[in-house]
Scaffold this motif. Structure first.
Motif, PDB file in Angstrom:
ATOM      1  N   PHE A 107     -55.404  -2.168 -46.656  1.00  0.00           N
ATOM      2  CA  PHE A 107     -54.185  -2.005 -47.832  1.00  0.00           C
ATOM      3  C   PHE A 107     -55.149  -1.262 -48.935  1.00  0.00           C
ATOM      4  CE2 PHE A 107     -52.441  -5.538 -45.683  1.00  0.00           C
ATOM      5  CZ  PHE A 107     -51.365  -5.136 -45.270  1.00  0.00           C
ATOM      6  N   THR A 108     -56.286  -1.791 -49.065  1.00  0.00           N
ATOM      7  CA  THR A 108     -57.005  -0.991 -50.332  1.00  0.00           C
ATOM      8  C   THR A 108     -57.854  -0.103 -49.864  1.00  0.00           C
ATOM      9  OG1 THR A 108     -58.788  -2.758 -50.113  1.00  0.00           O
ATOM     10  CG2 THR A 108     -56.800  -3.226 -51.474  1.00  0.00           C
ATOM     11  N   GLY A 109     -58.365  -0.129 -48.634  1.00  0.00           N
ATOM     12  CA  GLY A 109     -59.393   0.811 -47.870  1.00  0.00           C
ATOM     13  C   GLY A 109     -60.929   0.433 -48.249  1.00  0.00           C
ATOM     14  N   GLY A 110     -61.045  -0.601 -49.343  1.00  0.00           N
ATOM     15  CA  GLY A 110     -62.342  -0.809 -49.453  1.00  0.00           C
ATOM     16  C   GLY A 110     -62.891  -2.097 -48.567  1.00  0.00           C
ATOM     17  N   ILE A 111     -64.132  -2.177 -48.436  1.00  0.00           N
ATOM     18  CA  ILE A 111     -64.961  -3.007 -47.564  1.00  0.00           C
ATOM     19  C   ILE A 111     -65.164  -4.331 -48.331  1.00  0.00           C
ATOM     20  CG2 ILE A 111     -66.905  -3.142 -45.856  1.00  0.00           C
ATOM     21  CD1 ILE A 111     -67.151  -0.347 -45.916  1.00  0.00           C
ATOM     22  N   GLU A 112     -64.681  -5.297 -47.480  1.00  0.00           N
ATOM     23  CA  GLU A 112     -65.135  -6.812 -48.175  1.00  0.00           C
ATOM     24  C   GLU A 112     -65.554  -7.919 -47.025  1.00  0.00           C
ATOM     25  OE1 GLU A 112     -60.944  -7.178 -49.441  1.00  0.00           O
ATOM     26  OE2 GLU A 112     -60.197  -7.990 -47.691  1.00  0.00           O
TER      27      GLU A 112
END
Length: 328
Positions: A107-112
């Motif tokens: 959804f955000t495209g970030g890596i977590e």
């Protein structure tokens, strides 16, 4: 011989003698440097003089003593850390497909994930800002060469500490302890209780460049299948090209969360997998800095908060952090 011949011979000998004296006299003004005797060579070791033993690794989790406290950026003189500080961010090799540890949010495209939070904690310690980190997505096989070539500053990618890896790179203290287990399709008979040894003739996948693959190759019975990542193994399983996946229990828990048709077996872990943050082998100061960061995270409760954020749901509440081993 005639009397005349003998007389001539005596005169020739006399002339040669006189000429020789003249030559020596003509050279009397020449001086010569004194010939230096060779220095005494150091005695070679004999069979009675034992050679120094080669360094050994008896505990792969042993790292360097942590710094007494975190210094301010201005007080750091170490060349490797100065390069990081001067460029304004730390470059960290991470996974983008290890769910719960390092995975891209659709959804955000970030890596977590757990490892990403560890990387951000290091950035915050150095710069006072957790966003001062450049996440570089790498495979398990990339980890050592990229560190050795200094294309990245650190690896936070569920990397097991081994004596063999210590020959090429350095590590922080252990920051997480996992163990190798098996994920299987629920369609397999007795799926929940299967071990690697039970999978004789079955196709078991592990990523290249991992300790999981090395262990799998030692087990008689399974047919070894490889992929670049654990997600690649999951794709093979979903395509019917693999029957099971082996890897760290934390990684497998993430895969099972993504595919409800799979299950992590309840069989006991076959290995102990201590995770360390990887660094270039010569970056001892950076390793000591990281060890101070990790110790502080554990002491103030932030380590448990990171664990519970990502792993409490599939694995239960946070255990005690791994006990660090120092003194390398």
């Amino acid at each position: 011989m005639s009397t005349i011949t003998r007389a001539l011979r005596r005169r020739l000998v006399a002339l040669v003698a006189v000429a020789g004296v003249g030559v020596l006299a003509g050279c009397s003004g020449v001086t010569y440097a004194e010939t230096q005797l060779p220095a005494s060579a150091a005695p070679k070791p004999t069979s009675s003089t034992p050679a120094a033993p080669a360094p050994t690794c008896s505990n792969a989790t042993q790292s360097y003593d942590p710094l007494p406290s975190l210094p301010s950026r201005g007080d750091i003189t170490d060349a490797s850390m100065r390069r990081i500080i001067d460029k304004g961010f730390i470059t960290v090799g991470v996974s983008a497909d290890t769910y719960l540890f390092g995975a891209r949010n659709a959804f955000t495209g970030g890596i977590e994930g757990f490892d990403i939070d560890m990387a951000r904690a290091v950035a915050k310690a150095i710069f006072g800002d957790s966003s001062k980190v450049q996440l570089r997505v790498i495979t398990a096989d990339d980890r050592k060469p990229l560190l050795k070539n200094r294309e990245i500053d650190m690896v936070a990618r569920n990397m097991s500490m081994t004596c063999d890896r210590w020959n090429d790179i350095g590590f922080s203290a252990e920051y997480y302890r996992s163990g190798q287990k098996v994920l299987v399709s629920k369609a397999l008979p007795g799926a929940k209780d299967l071990t690697l040894a039970d999978l004789k003739g079955k196709r078991v996948c592990a990523p290249t460049g991992t300790t999981s693959l090395a262990k799998l190759q030692q087990v008689k019975g399974p047919v070894v299948v490889t992929a670049g990542t654990h997600t690649g193994c999951l794709v093979l399983l979903q395509q019917g090209k693999a029957d099971a996946i082996t890897g760290d229990d934390t990684v497998l828990a993430g895969l099972a969360a993504q595919d409800p048709n799979t299950v992590v077996t309840s069989a006991k872990a076959i290995t102990v997998e201590p995770y360390g943050l990887g660094v270039n082998k010569s970056d001892v100061y950076l390793a000591r800095y990281l060890n101070r960061v990790i110790a502080d995270l554990e002491a103030d409760g932030e380590w448990k908060a990171i664990y519970n954020r990502w792993l409490a749901a599939p694995l239960g509440p946070a255990p005690a952090p791994p006990t660090p081993v120092y003194g390398r």
